[in-house]
Every structure is written in structure tokens, then in C-alpha cells.
Design an enzyme around this catalytic site. Structure first.
Site, PDB file in Angstrom:
ATOM      1  N   LYS A  22       0.838  -1.210   0.000  1.00 14.65           N
ATOM      2  CA  LYS A  22       0.000   0.000   0.000  1.00 14.65           C
ATOM      3  C   LYS A  22       0.870   1.256   0.000  1.00 14.65           C
ATOM      4  CE  LYS A  22      -1.675   1.549   4.114  1.00 14.65           C
ATOM      5  NZ  LYS A  22      -1.272   2.943   4.342  1.00 14.65           N
ATOM      6  N   ASN A  23       1.892   1.263   0.846  1.00 10.85           N
ATOM      7  CA  ASN A  23       2.684   2.480   0.997  1.00 10.85           C
ATOM      8  C   ASN A  23       3.646   2.744  -0.164  1.00 10.85           C
ATOM      9  OD1 ASN A  23       1.375   2.994   3.335  1.00 10.85           O
ATOM     10  ND2 ASN A  23       3.111   2.553   4.704  1.00 10.85           N
ATOM     11  N   ARG A  92      -4.157  10.538   4.966  1.00 12.76           N
ATOM     12  CA  ARG A  92      -3.045  11.451   5.094  1.00 12.76           C
ATOM     13  C   ARG A  92      -2.155  11.473   3.846  1.00 12.76           C
ATOM     14  NH1 ARG A  92       0.738  13.754   8.242  1.00 12.76           N
ATOM     15  NH2 ARG A  92       2.785  12.984   7.720  1.00 12.76           N
ATOM     16  N   CYS A 116      -4.951   8.013   9.967  1.00 13.67           N
ATOM     17  CA  CYS A 116      -4.898   7.368  11.273  1.00 13.67           C
ATOM     18  C   CYS A 116      -4.694   8.400  12.367  1.00 13.67           C
ATOM     19  CB  CYS A 116      -3.721   6.404  11.330  1.00 13.67           C
ATOM     20  SG  CYS A 116      -4.003   4.846  10.521  1.00 13.67           S
ATOM     21  N   ARG A 121       1.012  14.309  13.379  1.00 14.39           N
ATOM     22  CA  ARG A 121       1.314  14.030  11.977  1.00 14.39           C
ATOM     23  C   ARG A 121       1.164  15.242  11.058  1.00 14.39           C
ATOM     24  NH1 ARG A 121      -0.678   8.194  10.192  1.00 14.39           N
ATOM     25  NH2 ARG A 121       1.320   8.201   9.184  1.00 14.39           N
ATOM     26  N   ASP A 307       5.319   0.562  11.909  1.00 14.97           N
ATOM     27  CA  ASP A 307       4.097  -0.096  11.433  1.00 14.97           C
ATOM     28  C   ASP A 307       3.998  -1.563  11.873  1.00 14.97           C
ATOM     29  OD1 ASP A 307       3.216   2.205  10.272  1.00 14.97           O
ATOM     30  OD2 ASP A 307       3.626   1.616   8.205  1.00 14.97           O
ATOM     31  N   ILE A 329       8.820   6.924  16.653  1.00 18.93           N
ATOM     32  CA  ILE A 329       8.417   7.646  15.428  1.00 18.93           C
ATOM     33  C   ILE A 329       7.147   8.468  15.642  1.00 18.93           C
ATOM     34  CG2 ILE A 329       7.907   7.425  12.959  1.00 18.93           C
ATOM     35  CD1 ILE A 329      10.689   6.398  13.608  1.00 18.93           C
ATOM     36  N   ARG A 399      -8.478  -0.411   5.290  1.00 19.22           N
ATOM     37  CA  ARG A 399      -7.647   0.620   4.666  1.00 19.22           C
ATOM     38  C   ARG A 399      -6.326   0.046   4.163  1.00 19.22           C
ATOM     39  NH1 ARG A 399      -6.132   5.082   8.340  1.00 19.22           N
ATOM     40  NH2 ARG A 399      -4.893   5.451   6.508  1.00 19.22           N
TER      41      ARG A 399
HETATM   42  C1  UD1 Z   1       4.655   6.755   6.347  1.00 21.25           C
HETATM   43  C2  UD1 Z   1       3.796   5.532   6.183  1.00 21.25           C
HETATM   44  C3  UD1 Z   1       3.293   5.066   7.531  1.00 21.25           C
HETATM   45  C4  UD1 Z   1       4.465   4.861   8.481  1.00 21.25           C
HETATM   46  C5  UD1 Z   1       5.341   6.087   8.535  1.00 21.25           C
HETATM   47  C6  UD1 Z   1       6.618   5.882   9.326  1.00 21.25           C
HETATM   48  C7  UD1 Z   1       2.837   5.948   3.996  1.00 21.25           C
HETATM   49  C8  UD1 Z   1       1.646   6.272   3.186  1.00 21.25           C
HETATM   50  N1  UD1 Z   1       2.676   5.888   5.319  1.00 21.25           N
HETATM   51  O1  UD1 Z   1       3.829   7.763   6.914  1.00 21.25           O
HETATM   52  O2  UD1 Z   1       2.584   3.841   7.349  1.00 21.25           O
HETATM   53  O3  UD1 Z   1       3.976   4.606   9.785  1.00 21.25           O
HETATM   54  O4  UD1 Z   1       5.749   6.466   7.208  1.00 21.25           O
HETATM   55  O5  UD1 Z   1       7.343   4.818   8.828  1.00 21.25           O
HETATM   56  O6  UD1 Z   1       3.908   5.698   3.458  1.00 21.25           O
HETATM   57  N2  UD1 Z   1       6.599  14.564  10.566  1.00 21.25           N
HETATM   58  C9  UD1 Z   1       6.632  15.915  10.817  1.00 21.25           C
HETATM   59  N3  UD1 Z   1       6.437  16.776   9.769  1.00 21.25           N
HETATM   60  C10 UD1 Z   1       6.224  16.348   8.499  1.00 21.25           C
HETATM   61  C11 UD1 Z   1       6.202  14.968   8.239  1.00 21.25           C
HETATM   62  C12 UD1 Z   1       6.395  14.095   9.294  1.00 21.25           C
HETATM   63  O7  UD1 Z   1       6.817  16.338  11.961  1.00 21.25           O
HETATM   64  O8  UD1 Z   1       6.065  17.171   7.593  1.00 21.25           O
HETATM   65  C13 UD1 Z   1       6.773  13.608  11.676  1.00 21.25           C
HETATM   66  C14 UD1 Z   1       5.550  12.736  11.897  1.00 21.25           C
HETATM   67  O9  UD1 Z   1       4.602  13.375  12.728  1.00 21.25           O
HETATM   68  C15 UD1 Z   1       6.150  11.510  12.534  1.00 21.25           C
HETATM   69  C16 UD1 Z   1       7.511  11.393  11.838  1.00 21.25           C
HETATM   70  O10 UD1 Z   1       7.797  12.693  11.312  1.00 21.25           O
HETATM   71  O11 UD1 Z   1       6.324  11.705  13.900  1.00 21.25           O
HETATM   72  C17 UD1 Z   1       7.588  10.392  10.704  1.00 21.25           C
HETATM   73  O12 UD1 Z   1       6.494  10.587   9.854  1.00 21.25           O
HETATM   74  P1  UD1 Z   1       6.513  10.231   8.311  1.00 21.25           P
HETATM   75  O13 UD1 Z   1       7.706   9.401   7.986  1.00 21.25           O
HETATM   76  O14 UD1 Z   1       6.289  11.463   7.537  1.00 21.25           O
HETATM   77  O15 UD1 Z   1       5.221   9.331   8.177  1.00 21.25           O
HETATM   78  P2  UD1 Z   1       4.300   9.264   6.898  1.00 21.25           P
HETATM   79  O16 UD1 Z   1       5.138   9.513   5.702  1.00 21.25           O
HETATM   80  O17 UD1 Z   1       3.075  10.039   7.104  1.00 21.25           O
END
Ligand code: UD1
Length: 419
Positions: A22-23, A92, A116, A121, A307, A329, A399
Site C-alpha cells: 500500500k505504501n 493522510r 490514522c 502528523r 508499522d 516515530i 484501509r
Molecule cells: C509513512 C507511512 C506510515 C508509516 C510512517 C513511518 C505511507 C503512506 N505511510 O507515513 O505507514 O507509519 O511512514 O514509517 O507511506 N513529521 C513531521 N512533519 C512532516 C512529516 C512528518 O513532523 O512534515 C513527523 C511525523 O509526525 C512523525 C515522523 O515525522 O512523527 C515520521 O512521519 P513520516 O515518515 O512522515 O510518516 P508518513 O510519511 O506520514
């Protein structure tokens, strides 16, 4: 609302095929916005998040055809580059449309994401990166807008202050059509980032270093169509491996990529789980009757994936002793704890650290799914618990897990959807 009813304790044998990730599929679909030519994507999983992303592409003006499980996305004629709230409110990953739209259309307006409920996030790093590429960012009424300068985005150096997976993917896509060279430092190294870079490269992008912390992208004038097969879902594979570790009896998890699962396999081995490689993409897993407690700290790839944290906790509920789990994370990713406690599991929480006292009786109960991976944790626990577990709000599972009941039922589990 639909529920999942699991009768625990059945031994699982046979073969579970792993679906596309999915990701990896979500950013691949977003990448099709970068070109006027059709892109053919194989192994897109049939899960709700993907259907949401497809609805988003359609709302933006793309047309999608499917034949024999292969999706062809044609984003030749895009309309207004606006990702509306009604489509993206539950997901998201809709922020993945920002980079491609800003790069191709010079403007992107995307509703701030839902998804989620695991922590705040934000997408501030996506926006900060786009600003460094020259975009102006505006926010109003729940929408964020990125507006490229008149000559389009321009290459630049951006150091992520913290690692973000979709942030890295978003900026990598934006940079493919920017003028000049972009260097992304402290980039995410996840296999899904590498898969996206492979697709973009097939589309004519010039990218080096995906899979390392520094990615270099040399912008090109246009991208073209391509064909690509999405990587297998390492989290789906990990979830079924966890189930097999508890109730497997020669359960084969098939079609996975072992190199994407390194940290998970290492921990399973430390826990004394019987794992056997029976083919290049097949692992056979059996319950050993006894599980050793193993501590885990979640990290970015190649560390132990956040995850898989919830599913690991379910596993450790059955281990012979005390284990610790540290979540680094996401700040609010322990919502499954209250539900596991309802099943009799003893867990203490202190900040981002959970202590699990394994080895007590785990009994089936009525529990509530709160997010995607928390639901997977309850399924794993339910498969091994004594008696019946009913999981409410099963739409969270839909999902991200393709045909979960069918896959589990086929290997001997008692899982059914009830109202
Ligand atoms: C992706 C995955 C999700 C997984 C996560 C971490 C997808 C669609 N989803 O989510 O399943 O759990 O990686 O491996 O690929 N953060 C900020 N600012 C930002 C972006 C992120 O502060 O602009 C923080 C987030 O709140 C979190 C951390 O960075 O604490 C990591 O988040 P991120 O790697 O961005 O997660 P996703 O890409 O949303």
C-alpha cells in the site's frame, strides 16, 4: 458497523500470498500526475486507501482503466489542481499530490490530511521543502496551497530536520520536473522510497542515491509513460509472520521480499520463532510453543518499523516473560494497549515506553480497532487467544489489508465478518 469475529487457537497451515505494498502504491499513483502519458502499474493492492487515492486522481481529471489486475492511469488532461476535502479527509497520504501537482501544474491546493489518529502528523516538512524549491505556501480554510514561481520549481538543497517517508517521496517527485539539481539530505531510506525512485526513473527522471540518506535529482523538462510492478507489502508480510509465530504450523508467507524485512526477521529469530526460507520470496513460519521476550525500539528503515510495533506487542503478550517496546516515530501510537488489556494482557505505559508482562492467559474479548496497525495487532492477538474476539470498527483494517479474512480463512483460521 462491521466487526470481525475471530475464534482463537486454530493452527494455521498452508500459504498466504502477499499483496503489493500500500505504501509504495500510494506514491506510485501520485507520480502518475507528473506525466501526460499513461502509466501502467501492476500489483496495486485492493484496499480502501488505494481506492481513495484513485478517487483523488479521478477528481483531478485522470482516467483509470483496469484489466487483469493492472491499472493504467492516464493523467493527460488535468483539471483544477485541487484535492478536495471530501475525497482526502480519511487519508493522510493525499499530501503526496502536492509535489507532483506543484511541479506539473505550477500550483497545488490540497486539503489538510486526516488518516490514522496516531499523533499530530503534520506535513510542515513537505511544505518547508517545497518552499526551498521556490514555492509560495498559503494556508486557509483547511487547505494548503503551494504556488510555484513563474518559471516553475527550481532545484535546491534541502536537509530534512527529521526523517519523513512521504515527505521524501513528495519532494523527490516535485524535484523531477524542477529546473536544475535538487539534493535531499537526511532522506528516508525505506524500500517504498526506492520503489518510487525506480518508477520515476522509468518515467525519465534522473535520480541517484534513493535508499541512502542523500538523494540527488536532476530536473528534466518532461516525464513520459512507463510500466512498473509495485514491491510486496513488508508490513502485511510481517503481520502474517507474527500470526504464524503464535499459531503457525508450517505457515508459508509467499511473495515477500526478505531484504525489506531484515529487522523484523532478526527479532523473530531472537524470539525463537521457527523460520525457514523455502524459496527466494517464501518464508515458512511455525510456532515453537514457547516465545522468548525480546525488546524492540522502532526506528526508521533499516530499523524496526513503527508499522509493526502493535503486532509485535501482540506477539510479546504470549512470550515467556517481560519485554519492553519503545516507540520513537509517532507520539500517540499505543491505542491498542487498552484493548490488549481487555484481553488480559498486562502492559504498563510510561511515555513512549511499554512494558509487557507476557505469558499470562490471553482471552478473547470485545475490542475496538483505533487505527490500521492497532487493528492488525488485535487480529494477531485474537488468532492466538483463548475463545472468541470481536473487533469493532474493522474499516480501519480495510484501509490497508487486502482480503484479510479470505487469506486467513484459507489457512485454517476462524475469521468472519459480522454486523
Ligand atoms: C509513512 C507511512 C506510515 C508509516 C510512517 C513511518 C505511507 C503512506 N505511510 O507515513 O505507514 O507509519 O511512514 O514509517 O507511506 N513529521 C513531521 N512533519 C512532516 C512529516 C512528518 O513532523 O512534515 C513527523 C511525523 O509526525 C512523525 C515522523 O515525522 O512523527 C515520521 O512521519 P513520516 O515518515 O512522515 O510518516 P508518513 O510519511 O506520514
Amino acid at each position: 458497523m462491521q466487526k470481525l469475529r475471530i475464534e482463537g487457537g486454530r493452527r494455521l497451515a498452508g500459504r498466504i500470498p502477499i499483496s503489493g505494498a500500500k505504501n509504495a502504491a500510494l506514491p506510485a499513483l501520485a507520480a502518475t500526475l507528473l506525466t501526460e502519458e499513461p502509466v501502467r502499474l501492476e500489483r496495486i493492492p485492493g484496499v480502501v486507501d488505494i481506492r481513495t487515492m484513485i478517487r483523488l486522481l479521478e477528481a483531478l481529471g485522470a482516467s483509470i482503466e483496469e484489466s487483469n489486475g493492472v491499472k493504467t492511469i492516464d493523467a493527460r488532461a488535468l483539471g483544477e489542481p485541487v484535492a478536495p476535502y471530501e475525497v482526502v479527509k480519511t487519508m493522510r497520504a493525499s499530501s503526496l499530490a502536492l509535489g507532483p501537482l506543484a511541479a506539473r501544474c505550477g500550483r497545488a491546493r490540497v486539503s489538510l490530511p486526516g488518516g490514522c489518529a496516531i499523533g499530530a502528523r503534520p506535513i510542515n516538512l513537505h511544505l518547508a521543502g517545497l518552499e526551498v524549491l521556490g514555492a509560495r505556501i498559503e494556508q486557509e480554510a483547511g487547505y494548503v496551497e503551494a504556488i510555484a514561481p513563474s518559471g516553475g520549481l527550481r532545484g535546491a538543497h534541502y536537509v530534512f530536520p527529521r526523517i519523513t517517508v512521504t515527505g521524501t517521496e513528495d519532494l523527490m517527485m516535485a524535484a523531477t520536473l524542477a529546473r536544475g539539481v535538487t539534493v535531499l539530505d537526511n532522506a528516508a531510506r525505506e524500500p517504498e522510497v526506492v520503489d518510487l525512485a525506480e518508477l520515476l526513473t522509468k518515467m525519465g527522471a534522473r535520480i541517484q542515491g534513493a535508499g541512502s540518506s542523500r538523494i540527488e535529482i536532476e530536473g528534466v523538462d518532461r516525464l513520459h509513460g512507463a510500466e512498473h510492478r509495485i514491491i510486496p507489502d513488508r508490513i502485511e508480510a510481517g503481520t502474517y509472520l507474527a500470526a504464524g509465530a503464535l499459531v503457525g504450523d508450517g505457515l508459508e508467507i509467499d511473495g515477500l521480499e526478505p531484504s525489506h524485512l531484515g529487522a523484523v526477521l532478526e527479532k523473530l529469530e531472537q524470539a525463537d520463532v521457527k523460520l525457514e526460507r523455502t524459496g527466494p520470496t517464501t518464508l515458512r513460519v511455525s510456532s515453537n510453543g514457547r516465545l522468548r521476550p525480546v525488546d524492540v525500539t522502532t526506528e526508521e528503515f533499516p530499523g524496526f518499523p513503527t508499522d509493526m510495533q502493535a503486532q509485535w506487542m501482540a506477539l510479546m503478550a504470549f512470550a515467556d516473560g517481560v519485554s519492553h517496546l519503545v516507540e520513537t516515530i509517532f507520539e500517540n501510537r499505543f491505542m491498542h494497549v487498552a484493548e490488549l488489556r481487555r484481553m488480559g494482557v498486562e502492559i504498563e505505559l510510561s511515555g513512549n515506553r511499554a512494558t509487557i508482562r507476557g505469558g499470562r492467559k490471553v482471552g478473547g474479548a470485545a475490542v475496538m480497532a483505533s487505527d490500521l496497525r492497532a487493528s492488525a495487532c488485535l487480529v494477531v492477538a485474537g488468532l492466538a487467544a483463548e475463545g472468541a474476539t470481536t473487533i469493532d470498527r474493522v474499516y480501519h483494517l480495510d484501509r490497508g489489508y487486502e482480503s484479510l479474512e479470505a487469506k486467513l480463512t484459507a489457512v485454517g483460521a476462524s475469521v468472519e465478518r459480522v454486523r
